[in-house]
Design a protein around this motif. Sequence first.
Motif, PDB file in Angstrom:
ATOM      1  N   ILE A   1      31.868  41.902  43.420  1.00  0.00           N
ATOM      2  CA  ILE A   1      32.782  41.558  44.520  1.00  0.00           C
ATOM      3  C   ILE A   1      34.043  40.856  44.030  1.00  0.00           C
ATOM      4  CG2 ILE A   1      30.910  41.436  46.186  1.00  0.00           C
ATOM      5  CD1 ILE A   1      31.303  38.442  46.316  1.00  0.00           C
ATOM      6  N   PHE A   2      33.934  40.193  42.900  1.00  0.00           N
ATOM      7  CA  PHE A   2      35.112  39.481  42.400  1.00  0.00           C
ATOM      8  C   PHE A   2      36.107  40.452  41.789  1.00  0.00           C
ATOM      9  CE2 PHE A   2      33.076  35.722  43.477  1.00  0.00           C
ATOM     10  CZ  PHE A   2      31.771  35.751  43.013  1.00  0.00           C
TER      11      PHE A   2
ATOM     12  N   ILE B   1      40.021  41.129  42.875  1.00  0.00           N
ATOM     13  CA  ILE B   1      41.153  41.193  41.944  1.00  0.00           C
ATOM     14  C   ILE B   1      41.854  42.539  42.097  1.00  0.00           C
ATOM     15  CG2 ILE B   1      41.843  41.187  39.519  1.00  0.00           C
ATOM     16  CD1 ILE B   1      40.827  38.554  39.767  1.00  0.00           C
TER      17      ILE B   1
ATOM     18  N   LEU C   1      42.391  35.084  46.635  1.00  0.00           N
ATOM     19  CA  LEU C   1      41.204  35.655  45.990  1.00  0.00           C
ATOM     20  C   LEU C   1      39.937  35.276  46.731  1.00  0.00           C
ATOM     21  CD1 LEU C   1      40.156  37.042  43.315  1.00  0.00           C
ATOM     22  CD2 LEU C   1      40.121  34.774  42.335  1.00  0.00           C
ATOM     23  N   TYR C   2      39.812  33.992  47.025  1.00  0.00           N
ATOM     24  CA  TYR C   2      38.587  33.499  47.640  1.00  0.00           C
ATOM     25  C   TYR C   2      38.550  33.653  49.156  1.00  0.00           C
ATOM     26  CZ  TYR C   2      37.858  31.439  43.015  1.00  0.00           C
ATOM     27  OH  TYR C   2      37.703  31.254  41.657  1.00  0.00           O
TER      28      TYR C   2
ATOM     29  N   ILE D   1      39.477  29.623  53.626  1.00  0.00           N
ATOM     30  CA  ILE D   1      38.284  29.929  52.835  1.00  0.00           C
ATOM     31  C   ILE D   1      37.129  29.300  53.598  1.00  0.00           C
ATOM     32  CG2 ILE D   1      37.091  29.672  50.632  1.00  0.00           C
ATOM     33  CD1 ILE D   1      39.810  29.258  49.305  1.00  0.00           C
TER      34      ILE D   1
ATOM     35  N   VAL E   1      32.242  31.364  50.866  1.00  0.00           N
ATOM     36  CA  VAL E   1      31.898  30.715  49.603  1.00  0.00           C
ATOM     37  C   VAL E   1      30.425  30.944  49.299  1.00  0.00           C
ATOM     38  CG1 VAL E   1      31.999  28.599  48.238  1.00  0.00           C
ATOM     39  CG2 VAL E   1      33.635  28.973  50.071  1.00  0.00           C
ATOM     40  N   LYS E   2      29.604  30.910  50.370  1.00  0.00           N
ATOM     41  CA  LYS E   2      28.175  31.129  50.156  1.00  0.00           C
ATOM     42  C   LYS E   2      27.942  32.540  49.613  1.00  0.00           C
ATOM     43  CE  LYS E   2      23.602  30.509  52.010  1.00  0.00           C
ATOM     44  NZ  LYS E   2      22.733  29.964  53.037  1.00  0.00           N
ATOM     45  N   GLN E   3      28.599  33.515  50.229  1.00  0.00           N
ATOM     46  CA  GLN E   3      28.487  34.905  49.772  1.00  0.00           C
ATOM     47  C   GLN E   3      28.868  35.038  48.306  1.00  0.00           C
ATOM     48  OE1 GLN E   3      30.927  37.923  51.773  1.00  0.00           O
ATOM     49  NE2 GLN E   3      29.515  37.686  53.483  1.00  0.00           N
ATOM     50  N   MET E   4      29.979  34.394  47.953  1.00  0.00           N
ATOM     51  CA  MET E   4      30.454  34.502  46.571  1.00  0.00           C
ATOM     52  C   MET E   4      29.498  33.801  45.602  1.00  0.00           C
ATOM     53  SD  MET E   4      34.597  34.191  46.787  1.00  0.00           S
ATOM     54  CE  MET E   4      34.737  32.710  47.763  1.00  0.00           C
ATOM     55  N   LEU E   5      28.987  32.671  46.041  1.00  0.00           N
ATOM     56  CA  LEU E   5      28.061  31.927  45.188  1.00  0.00           C
ATOM     57  C   LEU E   5      26.791  32.740  44.957  1.00  0.00           C
ATOM     58  CD1 LEU E   5      27.681  29.309  43.701  1.00  0.00           C
ATOM     59  CD2 LEU E   5      26.918  28.238  45.819  1.00  0.00           C
TER      60      LEU E   5
ATOM     61  N   ILE F   1      38.388  25.780  54.360  1.00  0.00           N
ATOM     62  CA  ILE F   1      39.406  25.187  53.495  1.00  0.00           C
ATOM     63  C   ILE F   1      40.728  25.892  53.748  1.00  0.00           C
ATOM     64  CG2 ILE F   1      40.070  24.769  51.096  1.00  0.00           C
ATOM     65  CD1 ILE F   1      37.027  25.044  50.434  1.00  0.00           C
TER      66      ILE F   1
ATOM     67  N   TRP G   1      43.200  23.363  49.762  1.00  0.00           N
ATOM     68  CA  TRP G   1      42.925  24.049  48.505  1.00  0.00           C
ATOM     69  C   TRP G   1      43.835  23.510  47.401  1.00  0.00           C
ATOM     70  CZ3 TRP G   1      39.287  26.485  46.107  1.00  0.00           C
ATOM     71  CH2 TRP G   1      39.570  27.303  45.005  1.00  0.00           C
TER      72      TRP G   1
END
Lengths: 278, 199
Positions: free
Chosen positions: B70-71, B75, B115-116, B124, B129-133, B168, B173
């Motif tokens: 996903i990252f 990008i 990005l986030y 954000i 953030v949970k999904q990304m983590l 956020i 940020w």
Amino acid sequence: MKIFKADFDCPPWFSSSAKKLIKRILDPNPLTRITVAEIIENEWFKKGYIPPRFERADVSLDDVDAIFNESRDSRNLVEQCEEGSAVPATMNAFELISTSQGLNLSSLFEKQMGLVKRETRFTSKCPANEIISKIEKTAMPMGFGVKKNNYKMKLLGEKTGRKGHLAVTTEIFQVAPSLFMVELRKSEGDTLEFHKFYNNLSTGLKDIVWTTTDRGKVEEKDGDPFVPNSPKSAFTPKSENSLKNSSKALICITEAIVPKEATSEQQKAKGRMHTKCL
Amino acid sequence: MGCFHSKVTRQHPGYEDPVTLASQTAFSVSEVEALFELFKSISSSVVDDGLISKEEFQLALFKNRKKENIFANRIFDLFDAKKKGIIDFGDFVRALNVFHPNASQEDKIDFTFKLYDMDGTGFIERHEVKQMLIALLCESEMKLADETIEAILDKTFLEADINQDGKIDISEWQNFVSRNPSLLKIMTLPYLRYALPIS
């Protein structure tokens, strides 16, 4: 022999100052022979001369002695670590996220240019000071001096390599109550030597490594010995779209560490691990 | 110009003159030319069409064209400024400009915020953030209990979410990054200044 009598000739294209210097160096009489200090002061020698830079290995002998001194028990070692500072820095969610391979664009350049990564990481469930002590104990017999500063360590290679001494900085971060991330970065020396060093080091650290993100080796190897014994497929997201669209909690995982010998059938039978990652 | 230029344009749609690109970015003309060599190599790896597809991007990043992440997707989306699903040379250079050591901190901070902010709401949010983590933990094969994940999020939001509204915004940020500069580590590629090969 002619040289004992200083019976030699310089080629005609040598400058007169070069000839003079050589004559004074090849003086058979040690009492009248030019000294190194005088050579360095010689006009011809000084032209275009760049003095060498000697790297100092910044190793504290006290630390070295402490490790080798067997009368000290491990409790004292722990105290030594805790002295002078608190706890490892915590890694917040974004710092963790930043460790993703997908955010490391230097890979775009590495393949093209034959470069290799200068940094690697692994996680551990052992207490931070145990991690430190294990790294120390493994690195020192490999010929590395260790300098500690809180939860940051500098490992200094005693041997000179292709680009001088290899120096590696190690830093420990706390991710969760009993989970730490260890970062190793090459700070000086040849990157390929850093890779070799890390491969050897990780063999010695096997017992404390929980997961490793070090897949960025030059040659992709199968059967990475440090992958935790769990079914890989459970953790590979099938597609990023399902992750994106799902709004419910995705994972229900127990924190039990899978015993090393467990196979996936044993895990299922035990029913202790439920993993779901969409 | 002339023959060479039109030949190149035919092979590489979206090719832009290095002098123009250099003037719009922190790159020198020779750095842009060197980037073009890199671009050619990536954009021809699956289909030789002078454009970088998602697969080619994945291949360059992971050495595996099928690897989804996903990252990397974020990008790619940010590089694909014209939202065409591909990255042309101009996109490539302008996007990498933010990663140049000389690019402004402000631009780097803005890039990371976008990005986030996965769904582009201008915030954000905690669930993002949970999904990304979770995605990161999957990628690194780290198994953590949901409570542990929540605890990491709690700590992060306690520090970052100043008005405690569960999300956020850009100024929070900026503040957060100024206190945690390591967050910008991913935004600088020293290679861009020193190590680009010339042909």
